[in-house]
Design a protein around this motif. Structure first.
Motif, PDB file in Angstrom:
ATOM      1  N   ARG A   1       0.837  -1.191   0.000  1.00 19.66           N
ATOM      2  CA  ARG A   1       0.000   0.000   0.000  1.00 19.66           C
ATOM      3  C   ARG A   1       0.876   1.246   0.000  1.00 19.66           C
ATOM      4  NH1 ARG A   1      -3.403  -2.188   5.074  1.00 19.66           N
ATOM      5  NH2 ARG A   1      -4.590  -3.834   4.026  1.00 19.66           N
ATOM      6  N   GLN A   2       0.358   2.294  -0.613  1.00 20.89           N
ATOM      7  CA  GLN A   2       1.117   3.540  -0.666  1.00 20.89           C
ATOM      8  C   GLN A   2       0.145   4.714  -0.700  1.00 20.89           C
ATOM      9  OE1 GLN A   2       3.119   4.911  -4.358  1.00 20.89           O
ATOM     10  NE2 GLN A   2       4.998   4.760  -3.174  1.00 20.89           N
ATOM     11  N   LEU A   3       0.479   5.776   0.064  1.00 19.12           N
ATOM     12  CA  LEU A   3      -0.305   7.001   0.055  1.00 19.12           C
ATOM     13  C   LEU A   3       0.652   8.165  -0.120  1.00 19.12           C
ATOM     14  CD1 LEU A   3      -3.363   7.583   2.350  1.00 19.12           C
ATOM     15  CD2 LEU A   3      -2.184   9.440   1.201  1.00 19.12           C
ATOM     16  N   GLN A   4       0.389   8.992  -1.149  1.00 19.19           N
ATOM     17  CA  GLN A   4       1.262  10.111  -1.487  1.00 19.19           C
ATOM     18  C   GLN A   4       0.465  11.420  -1.475  1.00 19.19           C
ATOM     19  OE1 GLN A   4       2.343   8.013  -5.253  1.00 19.19           O
ATOM     20  NE2 GLN A   4       4.419   8.688  -4.732  1.00 19.19           N
ATOM     21  N   SER A   5       1.151  12.519  -1.218  1.00 19.40           N
ATOM     22  CA  SER A   5       0.527  13.837  -1.256  1.00 19.40           C
ATOM     23  C   SER A   5       1.608  14.903  -1.253  1.00 19.40           C
ATOM     24  CB  SER A   5      -0.410  14.021  -0.057  1.00 19.40           C
ATOM     25  OG  SER A   5       0.344  14.051   1.150  1.00 19.40           O
ATOM     26  N   ASP A   6       1.160  16.173  -1.361  1.00 18.07           N
ATOM     27  CA  ASP A   6       2.111  17.279  -1.255  1.00 18.07           C
ATOM     28  C   ASP A   6       2.471  17.538   0.202  1.00 18.07           C
ATOM     29  OD1 ASP A   6       1.963  17.507  -3.970  1.00 18.07           O
ATOM     30  OD2 ASP A   6       0.502  19.144  -3.947  1.00 18.07           O
ATOM     31  N   THR A   7       1.486  17.499   1.103  1.00 17.20           N
ATOM     32  CA  THR A   7       1.731  17.700   2.535  1.00 17.20           C
ATOM     33  C   THR A   7       0.933  16.675   3.317  1.00 17.20           C
ATOM     34  OG1 THR A   7      -0.090  19.277   2.775  1.00 17.20           O
ATOM     35  CG2 THR A   7       2.087  20.180   2.225  1.00 17.20           C
ATOM     36  N   ALA A   8       1.364  16.438   4.539  1.00 16.04           N
ATOM     37  CA  ALA A   8       0.663  15.503   5.408  1.00 16.04           C
ATOM     38  C   ALA A   8       0.832  15.957   6.849  1.00 16.04           C
ATOM     39  CB  ALA A   8       1.188  14.090   5.227  1.00 16.04           C
ATOM     40  N   ARG A   9      -0.223  15.748   7.653  1.00 23.56           N
ATOM     41  CA  ARG A   9      -0.185  16.017   9.084  1.00 23.56           C
ATOM     42  C   ARG A   9      -0.669  14.771   9.807  1.00 23.56           C
ATOM     43  NH1 ARG A   9      -2.343  20.379   6.715  1.00 23.56           N
ATOM     44  NH2 ARG A   9      -4.458  19.687   7.192  1.00 23.56           N
ATOM     45  N   MET A  10       0.118  14.333  10.789  1.00 21.96           N
ATOM     46  CA  MET A  10      -0.220  13.113  11.501  1.00 21.96           C
ATOM     47  C   MET A  10      -0.233  13.386  12.997  1.00 21.96           C
ATOM     48  SD  MET A  10       1.835  10.319   9.222  1.00 21.96           S
ATOM     49  CE  MET A  10       3.217  11.400   8.894  1.00 21.96           C
ATOM     50  N   ASN A  11      -1.346  13.052  13.634  1.00 27.95           N
ATOM     51  CA  ASN A  11      -1.537  13.307  15.055  1.00 27.95           C
ATOM     52  C   ASN A  11      -1.289  12.031  15.833  1.00 27.95           C
ATOM     53  OD1 ASN A  11      -3.044  13.533  17.677  1.00 27.95           O
ATOM     54  ND2 ASN A  11      -3.453  15.591  16.861  1.00 27.95           N
ATOM     55  N   ARG A  12      -0.368  12.130  16.782  1.00 30.14           N
ATOM     56  CA  ARG A  12       0.011  10.940  17.546  1.00 30.14           C
ATOM     57  C   ARG A  12      -1.095  10.499  18.486  1.00 30.14           C
ATOM     58  NH1 ARG A  12       4.586  10.830  22.271  1.00 30.14           N
ATOM     59  NH2 ARG A  12       4.086   8.755  23.059  1.00 30.14           N
ATOM     60  N   THR A  13      -1.805  11.432  19.046  1.00 25.65           N
ATOM     61  CA  THR A  13      -2.801  11.101  20.052  1.00 25.65           C
ATOM     62  C   THR A  13      -4.006  10.387  19.441  1.00 25.65           C
ATOM     63  OG1 THR A  13      -2.132  13.039  21.320  1.00 25.65           O
ATOM     64  CG2 THR A  13      -4.273  12.037  21.863  1.00 25.65           C
ATOM     65  N   THR A  14      -4.471  10.877  18.306  1.00 29.27           N
ATOM     66  CA  THR A  14      -5.676  10.308  17.678  1.00 29.27           C
ATOM     67  C   THR A  14      -5.380   9.264  16.620  1.00 29.27           C
ATOM     68  OG1 THR A  14      -5.704  12.073  16.033  1.00 29.27           O
ATOM     69  CG2 THR A  14      -6.921  12.453  18.081  1.00 29.27           C
ATOM     70  N   ASN A  15      -4.094   9.039  16.313  1.00 21.42           N
ATOM     71  CA  ASN A  15      -3.715   8.092  15.250  1.00 21.42           C
ATOM     72  C   ASN A  15      -4.360   8.463  13.919  1.00 21.42           C
ATOM     73  OD1 ASN A  15      -2.418   6.681  17.295  1.00 21.42           O
ATOM     74  ND2 ASN A  15      -4.211   5.359  17.649  1.00 21.42           N
ATOM     75  N   TYR A  16      -4.465   9.740  13.685  1.00 21.89           N
ATOM     76  CA  TYR A  16      -5.186  10.250  12.524  1.00 21.89           C
ATOM     77  C   TYR A  16      -4.232  11.057  11.652  1.00 21.89           C
ATOM     78  CZ  TYR A  16      -8.549  13.179   9.942  1.00 21.89           C
ATOM     79  OH  TYR A  16      -9.262  13.833   8.972  1.00 21.89           O
ATOM     80  N   ALA A  17      -4.299  10.854  10.346  1.00 21.81           N
ATOM     81  CA  ALA A  17      -3.420  11.547   9.413  1.00 21.81           C
ATOM     82  C   ALA A  17      -4.251  12.212   8.326  1.00 21.81           C
ATOM     83  CB  ALA A  17      -2.421  10.588   8.797  1.00 21.81           C
TER      84      ALA A  17
END
Length: 947
Positions: free
Chosen positions: A178-194
């Protein structure tokens, strides 16, 4: 670009992606030191040896924060360079991802690999390209992606105090395949949400999602892509959606979506729905408020639609078909497929016809370790509602079939093949999708077979019960075989001595009214075109029923060398009957009328006739070969003379043997080497003859036979006496309705029995190459200086979708009677019936031209046609012309056909015409029914492909 492999599972450490981008410390240490004061910050520098990062906590300095310097790239050795060059992959940049929304990995044919171009030419030659996922890291991963480590890449990274990691520039996050690409990404450690923004691309095997914005739960794999385009490569499908949700089980839920199998940029047909679900686990999709559009025009609506996205089975509604004709009215079919179990399934097809009512057709299939079978049932739920021109009005109409194959062991098998119908016109009126082995007549058979023996003695035992359902209105019912027992085999008695044997017992029977007598106007209808068939119990020897026992034993001693062969053989054949349903006076009258009064002695009548005859044959041949070169090609040129002597004595009174399954065979080059000139077991032909022939061949070095020519003739040393008269059992039929001239046919047959030689027969085959051939069959009667048979067939099929066929057939036949438009023979002199009926030429002289060929200057259009013409009677037997358009996403077939039924009045035919249209949406199916595709099967080499 920074590259950081992470040996962590997402459920164990969801924020490993962000933390490793910032520090190369162990995960537990990073977690412990991640709490900073407001005045502190991380300070990370590349280590001097280039092996990683050196990080520490320092006070925040005033002013603009400067980026840490790039690490020094370590020197690459030659060995490392070779290793990396063999594993080169393509990493999508922001610009290439921006274009991906339009192309969706679809490539034109010229840009595909050589192997994929070849596969495209073989499987879907009408496609101008195909989907091809580019090389990328993890593409060929074969393990469980959920258990694989996460790998992240980005041009820049940052980590703020809210425990949110920000990745900027060519972001790529992958886990397994699997692969996910983008220009920018934000990943939150607390919610496990990107969250991913800008040219978002999600990939996994067979699936591509491209959108403007996406998010993902790192510990479950659930993802959302908005303003998205998608492609499913294996299904050759794509579409767009306001929002796509990729669930944990890989299903795709699309909001306000479209679906098509057309290539990107082509929306020839489109399925749209407010809610669409595509499930690669089951291979099916669903759509609510589904609308099918062709060239933007809506042509079909369904509140709920179920459609396949690959070749797997799944319960649900299949594609409906809509048609309309004068007999059935508006005709709507909506099949439902029920995938009961891996080895059981059923198709239930309701069909609504406005003029006839509701018809249900059900087919159940099953399979187990030792067998497989099908059960089918079709019929109107109520009585037939069609009043006009329908002899079955207000009657129940149905069709049923059962097929089963059972394997008790490697040697012992059994088979059941049974079909029945309410009337002879059922299939003609309604058609059927049930799997029938034969539709005219219907098979009703049950049997078992056992294979026995060893390497030196092989034998087979068959026990069958075979009945037939006549589905023709103008032909006799065939004999039933209830039962038939056959025991046959061969024994290698010595190094060259061979023994073959055959025993066959069959009980023949048929219905009381089995003989077609004539057609009359049906009194229930005013239309003279509606006929009623009249049947009776038959006459004379043709009424015979009963048992037949046939036995045959042969001993041969084949002697073979590289230069020739010699095979003497002795054979004994015997046939015995136990007959019933015969009237002695009728039989004698019938036989004397057919064979002559002097040939039939009434005292020889018996219900237990028998015939036994021994025969001797000596078959021999020589092989001569030479090497030659013709037109620059090396050949092996053979000359193969052959001679066969056959003797079988005349056995009298075979006229009292019934004709259960026997007929005189037509004469061809292959007939020179047969032991009996009759098929079946009811006649044993007498013979004292020598067959002479020679064959020559040109064979290329690779075994390809370029040319074969054979010619030969039989020299008779004695007149033949056994034959089958043409007019047996004709008593009781109105002679005015029979166009065959039986007297002339039998006169010619008796004359041929006294000829000193057979016709001169030849065959010629020339293969210009592996795609073009010419075949010619020729039979010249040297005694009458007459051409008996001639056939010429040319075929050219250079590649798929290209075929040209030319054929000409001639057979000399006695004259027939001329008939008027009512089917009655025309008198020579109406005032004097004793002068008989008018006759006319009845030779078969027909041409047959057919072709299917791509239209020049196009890649998707194919023209097709067939023309059969009766030169003798100057009439078109069949004319067909049409076109076919193929693309990756749909197929259109349109043709016109004019034809004459085989049982039409020759002198006053009633041509029928039809225009047939078929529209097939690849991936959705045929929305117009079969629409005459069965008529295209007469174009040899043309392959009907609708997938």
């Amino acid at each position: 670009m920074e590259k950081h492999p992470l040996p962590f599972k997402p459920r164990t450490l969801p924020l490993a992606i962000a933390t490793v981008l910032l520090a190369s410390q162990p995960a537990a240490k990073v977690y412990a030191e991640s709490t900073l004061s407001p005045d502190d910050q991380w300070s990370c520098k590349a280590s001097s040896d280039g092996s990683g990062w050196q990080c520490s906590v320092e006070p925040i300095k005033p002013g603009t924060m400067k980026r840490a310097p790039r690490p020094v790239v370590p020197a690459v050795t030659e060995t490392a360079r070779k290793k990396s060059s063999s594993q080169t992959v393509t990493v999508a940049t922001s610009n290439s991802r921006a274009n991906l929304k339009e192309t969706l990995d679809w490539l034109p044919r010229s840009q595909l690999s050589e192997s994929k171009q070849k596969a495209l030419d073989e499987e879907t030659p009408w496609c101008v390209g195909n989907y091809s996922e580019p090389a990328r890291p993890g593409k060929n991963f074969s393990g469980n992606p959920d258990a694989a480590p996460i790998v992240a890449e980005a041009d820049e990274s940052a980590y703020d105090q809210d425990e949110v990691a920000t990745l900027t520039g060519n972001v790529s996050v992958r886990q397994g395949n699997r692969q996910l690409q983008s220009d920018t990404a934000r990943m939150n450690r607390t919610t496990n949400y990107a969250e991913f923004e800008g040219n978002v691309v999600f990939r996994e095997p067979g699936t591509l999602l491209v959108g403007d914005y996406g998010d993902m739960l790192l510990d479950t794999g659930r993802a959302t892509v908005k303003n998205a385009s998608y492609a499913m490569h294996e299904a050759h499908a794509r579409g767009e959606s306001k929002e796509i949700i990729r669930n944990e089980d890989s299903t795709l839920v699309l909001d306000d979506a479209s679906y098509t199998t057309c290539r990107p940029g082509d929306e020839s047909w489109l399925l749209t729905g407010k809610n669409v679900t595509l499930d690669p686990n089951t291979g099916f999709g669903t759509a609510r408020d589904a609308v099918i559009r062709v060239e933007g025009l809506p042509i079909f609506y369904a509140p709920y639609m179920y459609f396949p996205i690959d070749d797997r089975r799944q319960s649900g509604f299949l594609y409906p078909t809509i048609a309309s004709n004068s007999d059935n009215g508006l005709d709507l079919t909506l099949p439902y497929y029920w995938n009961i179990a891996p080895n059981y399934d059923a198709t239930i097809t309701p069909r609504i016809m406005s003029k006839r009512g509701l018809l249900l057709e059900n087919e159940f299939r099953y399979m187990n370790e030792s067998g497989d079978g099908e059960v089918g049932l079709s019929g109107l739920t109520n009585k037939d509602k069609l009043k006009d021109e329908n002899p079955y009005y207000d009657q129940e109409r149905w069709l049923a079939s059962v097929q089963y194959n059972q394997r008790f062991s490697e040697r012992w098998t059994a088979k059941l093949d049974y079909a029945d119908a309410s009337d002879k016109n059922y299939i003609k009126d309604f058609g059927t999708s049930l799997n029938l082995s034969s539709s005219a007549p219907l098979n009703q058979m049950a049997g078992t077979q056992y294979l026995g023996g060893n390497d030196y003695n092989n034998w087979t035992f068959n026990l069958n019960a075979h009945q037939f359902k006549n589905m023709s209105q103008t032909s006799d019912d065939p004999y039933n075989k209830l039962p038939q027992l056959v025991f046959s085999g061969n024994w290698q008695a010595g190094e060259t001595l061979q023994v073959n044997y055959l025993a066959d017992y069959t009980q023949f029977s048929r219905a009381d009214d089995w003989r077609f007598k004539q057609e009359i106007d049906d009194p229930a209808f005013e239309d003279p075109d509606i006929k009623k068939s009249i049947y009776d119990e038959g006459f004379g020897i043709k009424r015979a029923e009963g048992g037949r026992a046939y036995g045959q034993t042969g001993i041969s001693y084949p002697m073979q060398t590289v230069w020739g062969f010699l095979t003497p053989e002795v054979k004994v054949r015997s046939v015995n009957y136990s007959l019933n349903n015969l009237v002695e006076s009728e039989v004698i009258k019938d036989l004397q009328g057919a064979y002559g009064t002097s040939a039939i002695d009434p005292n020889d009548f018996t219900k237990s006739p028998n015939t036994t005859a021994a025969s001797f044959s000596l078959d021999s041949g020589l092989y001569f070969e030479r090497f030659t070169n013709l037109f620059g090609t090396d050949f092996t040129h053979t000359l193969e003379p052959r001679a066969k002597y056959l003797y079988a004595p005349y056995v009298e009174n075979q006229e009292y043997n019934p004709i259960f399954d026997t007929a005189a065979m037509g004469f061809t080059y292959g007939s020179l080497w047969l032991d009996n000139r009759f098929s079946g077991y009811d006649r044993i032909g007498d013979a004292n003859q020598l067959s002479l022939g020679v064959t020559t061949r040109l064979i290329e070095d690779d075994g390809f036979e370029r040319m074969r020519f054979g010619i030969g003739q039989i020299v008779y040393f004695k007149d033949r006496r056994v034959y089958i008269a043409s007019n047996l059992g004709q008593e009781g039929k109105p002679p005015i309705d029979v166009d065959e001239n039986y007297d002339a046919m039998d006169e010619r047959l008796r004359n041929e029995l006294t000829d000193p030689t057979s016709p001169l027969a030849s065959e010629f085959i020339y293969n210009f190459n592996r795609s073009m051939s010419l075949r010619q069959d020729f039979s010249w009667n040297t005694n009458e200086n007459r051409l008996d048979n001639y056939g010429m067939y040319y075929r050219w099929q250079p590649e798929q979708r290209k075929t040209v066929n030319l054929g000409f057939r001639f057979r000399d036949q006695v004259e027939r009677y001329v008939q008027d438009k009512d089917g009655h023979n025309v008198l020579v002199d109406p005032s004097d019936p004793n002068k008989g009926f008018q006759t006319t030429n009845n030779n078969m002289k027909q041409t047959d031209l057919s072709f299917a060929w791509p239209i020049p200057m196009t890649t998707s259009w194919v023209g097709m046609g067939r023309w059969q013409y009766d030169l003798t009677n100057k009439r078109n037997l069949e004319s067909l012309a049409g076109v076919e358009y193929n693309s990756c996403c749909y197929q259109v077939r349109f043709f016109w056909r004019s034809w004459i039924e085989t049982d039409d009045n020759i002198d006053h035919p009633d041509p029928k015409n039809g225009v047939f249209f078929q529209f097939i949406l690849r991936g959705l199916g045929n929305i117009t029914g079969s629409s005459g595709t069965e008529y295209l099967q007469g174009i040899q080499g043309y392959e009907i492909r609708e997938k």
